[in-house]
Design a protein around this motif. Sequence first.
Motif, PDB file in Angstrom:
ATOM      1  N   ASP A  81       0.815  -1.212   0.000  1.00 42.86           N
ATOM      2  CA  ASP A  81       0.000   0.000   0.000  1.00 42.86           C
ATOM      3  C   ASP A  81       0.853   1.268   0.000  1.00 42.86           C
ATOM      4  O   ASP A  81       0.315   2.377  -0.120  1.00 42.86           O
ATOM      5  CB  ASP A  81      -0.930   0.009   1.217  1.00 42.86           C
ATOM      6  N   TYR A  82       2.161   1.099   0.135  1.00 44.14           N
ATOM      7  CA  TYR A  82       3.089   2.238   0.086  1.00 44.14           C
ATOM      8  C   TYR A  82       3.903   2.234  -1.210  1.00 44.14           C
ATOM      9  O   TYR A  82       4.856   3.003  -1.337  1.00 44.14           O
ATOM     10  CB  TYR A  82       4.035   2.197   1.295  1.00 44.14           C
ATOM     11  N   ASP A  83       3.516   1.386  -2.163  1.00 46.82           N
ATOM     12  CA  ASP A  83       4.287   1.289  -3.405  1.00 46.82           C
ATOM     13  C   ASP A  83       4.352   2.600  -4.175  1.00 46.82           C
ATOM     14  O   ASP A  83       5.324   2.874  -4.880  1.00 46.82           O
ATOM     15  CB  ASP A  83       3.707   0.199  -4.315  1.00 46.82           C
ATOM     16  N   SER A  84       3.312   3.412  -4.052  1.00 46.99           N
ATOM     17  CA  SER A  84       3.284   4.660  -4.813  1.00 46.99           C
ATOM     18  C   SER A  84       4.205   5.724  -4.218  1.00 46.99           C
ATOM     19  O   SER A  84       4.471   6.736  -4.874  1.00 46.99           O
ATOM     20  CB  SER A  84       1.855   5.203  -4.885  1.00 46.99           C
ATOM     21  N   VAL A  85       4.705   5.508  -3.002  1.00 45.67           N
ATOM     22  CA  VAL A  85       5.546   6.526  -2.376  1.00 45.67           C
ATOM     23  C   VAL A  85       6.946   6.029  -2.037  1.00 45.67           C
ATOM     24  O   VAL A  85       7.887   6.826  -1.975  1.00 45.67           O
ATOM     25  CB  VAL A  85       4.880   7.105  -1.100  1.00 45.67           C
ATOM     26  N   ARG A  86       7.127   4.741  -1.807  1.00 44.94           N
ATOM     27  CA  ARG A  86       8.480   4.258  -1.505  1.00 44.94           C
ATOM     28  C   ARG A  86       9.278   4.150  -2.802  1.00 44.94           C
ATOM     29  O   ARG A  86       8.727   3.858  -3.872  1.00 44.94           O
ATOM     30  CB  ARG A  86       8.452   2.924  -0.769  1.00 44.94           C
ATOM     31  N   THR A  87      10.568   4.365  -2.731  1.00 44.18           N
ATOM     32  CA  THR A  87      11.408   4.381  -3.926  1.00 44.18           C
ATOM     33  C   THR A  87      12.466   3.288  -3.928  1.00 44.18           C
ATOM     34  O   THR A  87      13.084   3.038  -4.961  1.00 44.18           O
ATOM     35  CB  THR A  87      12.124   5.745  -4.068  1.00 44.18           C
ATOM     36  N   CYS A  88      12.679   2.636  -2.793  1.00 48.27           N
ATOM     37  CA  CYS A  88      13.757   1.644  -2.704  1.00 48.27           C
ATOM     38  C   CYS A  88      13.314   0.263  -3.193  1.00 48.27           C
ATOM     39  O   CYS A  88      14.134  -0.505  -3.714  1.00 48.27           O
ATOM     40  CB  CYS A  88      14.273   1.543  -1.270  1.00 48.27           C
ATOM     41  N   CYS A  89      12.035  -0.088  -3.026  1.00 47.08           N
ATOM     42  CA  CYS A  89      11.532  -1.414  -3.402  1.00 47.08           C
ATOM     43  C   CYS A  89      10.112  -1.294  -3.950  1.00 47.08           C
ATOM     44  O   CYS A  89       9.445  -0.276  -3.744  1.00 47.08           O
ATOM     45  CB  CYS A  89      11.512  -2.362  -2.192  1.00 47.08           C
ATOM     46  N   LYS A  90       9.672  -2.371  -4.599  1.00 46.51           N
ATOM     47  CA  LYS A  90       8.302  -2.440  -5.104  1.00 46.51           C
ATOM     48  C   LYS A  90       7.764  -3.851  -4.925  1.00 46.51           C
ATOM     49  O   LYS A  90       8.517  -4.804  -4.734  1.00 46.51           O
ATOM     50  CB  LYS A  90       8.230  -2.060  -6.598  1.00 46.51           C
ATOM     51  N   ASP A  91       6.446  -3.971  -5.011  1.00 47.97           N
ATOM     52  CA  ASP A  91       5.756  -5.256  -4.980  1.00 47.97           C
ATOM     53  C   ASP A  91       6.132  -6.055  -3.735  1.00 47.97           C
ATOM     54  O   ASP A  91       6.001  -5.562  -2.632  1.00 47.97           O
ATOM     55  CB  ASP A  91       6.042  -6.045  -6.264  1.00 47.97           C
ATOM     56  N   LYS A  92       6.636  -7.287  -3.916  1.00 44.56           N
ATOM     57  CA  LYS A  92       6.904  -8.166  -2.783  1.00 44.56           C
ATOM     58  C   LYS A  92       8.226  -7.879  -2.088  1.00 44.56           C
ATOM     59  O   LYS A  92       8.498  -8.418  -1.016  1.00 44.56           O
ATOM     60  CB  LYS A  92       6.882  -9.632  -3.243  1.00 44.56           C
ATOM     61  N   LYS A  93       9.045  -7.037  -2.684  1.00 48.04           N
ATOM     62  CA  LYS A  93      10.347  -6.741  -2.090  1.00 48.04           C
ATOM     63  C   LYS A  93      10.211  -5.727  -0.962  1.00 48.04           C
ATOM     64  O   LYS A  93       9.348  -4.854  -0.989  1.00 48.04           O
ATOM     65  CB  LYS A  93      11.315  -6.228  -3.166  1.00 48.04           C
ATOM     66  N   MET A  94      11.088  -5.865   0.009  1.00 46.20           N
ATOM     67  CA  MET A  94      11.090  -4.932   1.131  1.00 46.20           C
ATOM     68  C   MET A  94      12.490  -4.903   1.733  1.00 46.20           C
ATOM     69  O   MET A  94      13.200  -5.907   1.734  1.00 46.20           O
ATOM     70  CB  MET A  94      10.083  -5.359   2.199  1.00 46.20           C
ATOM     71  N   CYS A  95      12.894  -3.734   2.231  1.00 47.67           N
ATOM     72  CA  CYS A  95      14.186  -3.599   2.892  1.00 47.67           C
ATOM     73  C   CYS A  95      13.999  -2.801   4.173  1.00 47.67           C
ATOM     74  O   CYS A  95      12.902  -2.336   4.496  1.00 47.67           O
ATOM     75  CB  CYS A  95      15.188  -2.903   1.973  1.00 47.67           C
TER      76      CYS A  95
END
Length: 470
Positions: A174-188
């Motif tokens: 739900d934060y994909d539109s604002v986070r820039t480091c990862c997308k979709d299933k990826k997270m850091c």
Amino acid sequence: MPGMQVDPPAGGPGQSACCHSLVRTLRDPLTLLLGRSSALDKLFADDDLKAMLPKMDNATEESMGDLSNPMVMRTYYSRLLPWKAMFLWLNQSYVPTRQFTHREFAFTLQNEAYLRYQSFAGADELKQEVLRLNPSRFEIGPMYSGRPKDRKALMKAAFRPMTRELVFDIDMTDYDSVRTCCKDKKMCSRCWKFITVAVKVLDEILRSDFGFRHILWVYSGRRGIHAWISDPAALQMTDEQRSAIVRYIDIVKGYTTMEKRMALHRPLHPTVERAYETCLRSAFANVVLKDQDCWKTDPHQWEQVLGLIPDKENVAELLKKFPASSTAPSIDRFKDLRKAHTRATPKQVERHDQAVQDLQIQYMYPRIDTEVSRKLNHLLKAPFCIHPGTGKVCVPILASQIDSFDPDTVPTVGKLLLELEELSRRGDTAADWGKTSLRPYVELFERHAEAVAKEKAREVKAAKAMSMEF
């Protein structure tokens, strides 16, 4: 077929077969699903399970965590998952009550078949069935008016959900539109900071605005977090009451893509004002402007943000100063963005300031999956399950320690089984979670479950005392 619902296989625990027979049996997934092997049905005497570990030479965390090996999950369920604490948490008493015996469990089997409406008399029965079915995960639902496994014998109107924990789900997607480091299933660890802020704000709302005390936060194993609220008032809530709480909290709905401005009423609601002053304003500066550097890293976000600002003269100047090709950091852009145009009227300045404040809240306020929370009959993955994609344990955490929580340090099933293997080599073949890196998480869970049970005992005692007065 993936996703199909099947009835559980028949059979039960008994005397163990030899290890070689066990390995041969487990290699046949059809046999595992249908339960046709008498050897499989006799595997689950605890004395034998204590010695079970996937057998392999030169064991590593990766090899011990190979989820395609049925022994991996079976060993984890047998020796590491805290069944007694799970029972106490759900039952809220040391003696089985309807809160557990009438509770729905659902299993996702290794072939993706889905078993719903399972129910059990106690922790041991649940454990034995999990060991027999060896699911990839299991979910927890509400307490029903009848035992879920007997639902077909009941009139349809007589089988309905009665109580369940109030639950919330925050997912990084739900934060994909604002986070820039990862997308979709990826997270850091960088984008996890959005979840950190959401937990702080939501936990404060639940405690201060609604008075809830027994809130269990559980890392989902990959890119999200769940909240389970076990207060008596939370368990008794109707669907309408749960929906009302969701509406109270979910102010960002419809504005997550930053294409549309979230215009809040003024003065701000006290809950939003408190969140902004204590958390969101500083988090916006640290996460959006500095760490993610959203507007420099993603020029499209910068254009979207400017489209939300009512001061069009100022917007025109900002577009000229910071075009799509600009390498200026976000923090410099925000300094100019905060300033209203020099020719703006006092009313225009006020609207501009409010839009900038709304923007910060829109970026950082909790984004919840509303459908998870609205209905009594919703199921949610149980704590201490293993995430099939990462191999990580779904561990409980404290909201007060969320800043220091790092998802990368969460133990995986491979790590835990490797720790058991090393203990076994030293002669300790009966070790459980207490001697592994899972220990602090289980101890936290046990303390939470005991607090919930004590609260329930006080409630029962007070009800008895009141009934005696009349």
